[in-house]
Enzyme design. Structure first.
Site, PDB file in Angstrom:
ATOM      1  N   TYR A   1       0.842  -1.202   0.000  1.00  0.00           N
ATOM      2  CA  TYR A   1       0.000   0.000   0.000  1.00  0.00           C
ATOM      3  C   TYR A   1       0.881   1.257   0.000  1.00  0.00           C
ATOM      4  CZ  TYR A   1      -2.982   3.680   1.892  1.00  0.00           C
ATOM      5  OH  TYR A   1      -3.619   4.880   2.100  1.00  0.00           O
TER       6      TYR A   1
ATOM      7  N   GLU B   1     -11.468   5.865   4.969  1.00  0.00           N
ATOM      8  CA  GLU B   1     -10.972   6.689   6.082  1.00  0.00           C
ATOM      9  C   GLU B   1     -12.050   6.876   7.143  1.00  0.00           C
ATOM     10  OE1 GLU B   1      -7.941   7.438   6.562  1.00  0.00           O
ATOM     11  OE2 GLU B   1      -7.009   7.397   4.595  1.00  0.00           O
TER      12      GLU B   1
ATOM     13  N   TRP C   1      -5.322   1.566  10.522  1.00  0.00           N
ATOM     14  CA  TRP C   1      -5.459   1.531   9.070  1.00  0.00           C
ATOM     15  C   TRP C   1      -5.236   0.121   8.527  1.00  0.00           C
ATOM     16  CZ3 TRP C   1      -8.004   3.674   5.501  1.00  0.00           C
ATOM     17  CH2 TRP C   1      -7.641   3.563   4.161  1.00  0.00           C
TER      18      TRP C   1
END
Length: 189
Positions: free
Chosen positions: A18, A40, A48
């Site tokens: 990522y 988000e 995350w």
């Protein structure tokens, strides 16, 4: 010799991929901006990496983040999503996703695109920070406060300043790669 990466992603192949391919790359595509905004908002209060591990499940559950379809979701869709163990099952965040899809399209109508609207806050050019260690990067800034306030006034939900700053980092509105990270100069425009 191995490339130097930002410290926050080291040790997890999914995180590293990522970081190497997506995080901090200036993003203007409407569909991808919406996906990141929704991911988000679901991340609020979680890590995350938890969201990244569920990303494909989110894509399947939310029809590949098709905001036009999501804007039409009803109580049946909410219950379907609440029963989906592959995503974060938070009723308020699911309802916020529907609301945010509706507001996203209103912003598109007003500005021509969500991209024009959101990138307008940085004069359509990424902010280049000089972070030496990822822990020096702020969780929010006066600019993310401003964007958050504007989005809330437009009816968006779960768009606090910290969520918005993370969105800015992820979509390249701000370059918070560590200055000695191999991606710092690669994402610079």
């Amino acid at each position: 010799m191995e490339k130097h990466r930002c410290g926050w992603c080291i040790g997890d192949p999914l995180y590293e991929a990522y970081h190497d391919l997506e995080w901090g790359v200036p993003l203007y595509d409407e569909d991808q901006l919406f996906e990141f905004l929704i991911l988000e908002t679901f991340q609020a209060g979680l890590s995350w990496i938890t969201i990244l591990r569920k990303r494909e499940n989110f894509r399947a559950a939310f029809q590949n983040f098709d905001y036009k379809k999501i804007a039409q979701y009803n109580s049946t869709d909410i219950e379907r999503l609440m029963a989906d163990a592959g995503i974060v099952r938070n009723r308020l965040k699911i309802k916020a996703t529907i609301t945010n899809a509706q507001q996203f399209m209103k912003v598109q109508d007003e500005f021509g695109s969500f991209s024009k609207y959101i990138w307008g806050f940085v004069n359509h050019k990424p902010i280049q920070n000089a972070v030496k260690h990822y822990k020096e990067a702020p969780a929010n800034t006066p600019l993310s406060d401003t964007i958050s306030k504007d989005l809330k006034q437009r009816g968006f939900k779960f768009v606090g300043s910290t969520v918005i700053y993370a969105h800015m980092q992820a979509t390249g509105m701000v370059n918070d790669h560590e200055v000695n990270c191999f991606r710092y100069n690669e994402v610079k425009l």
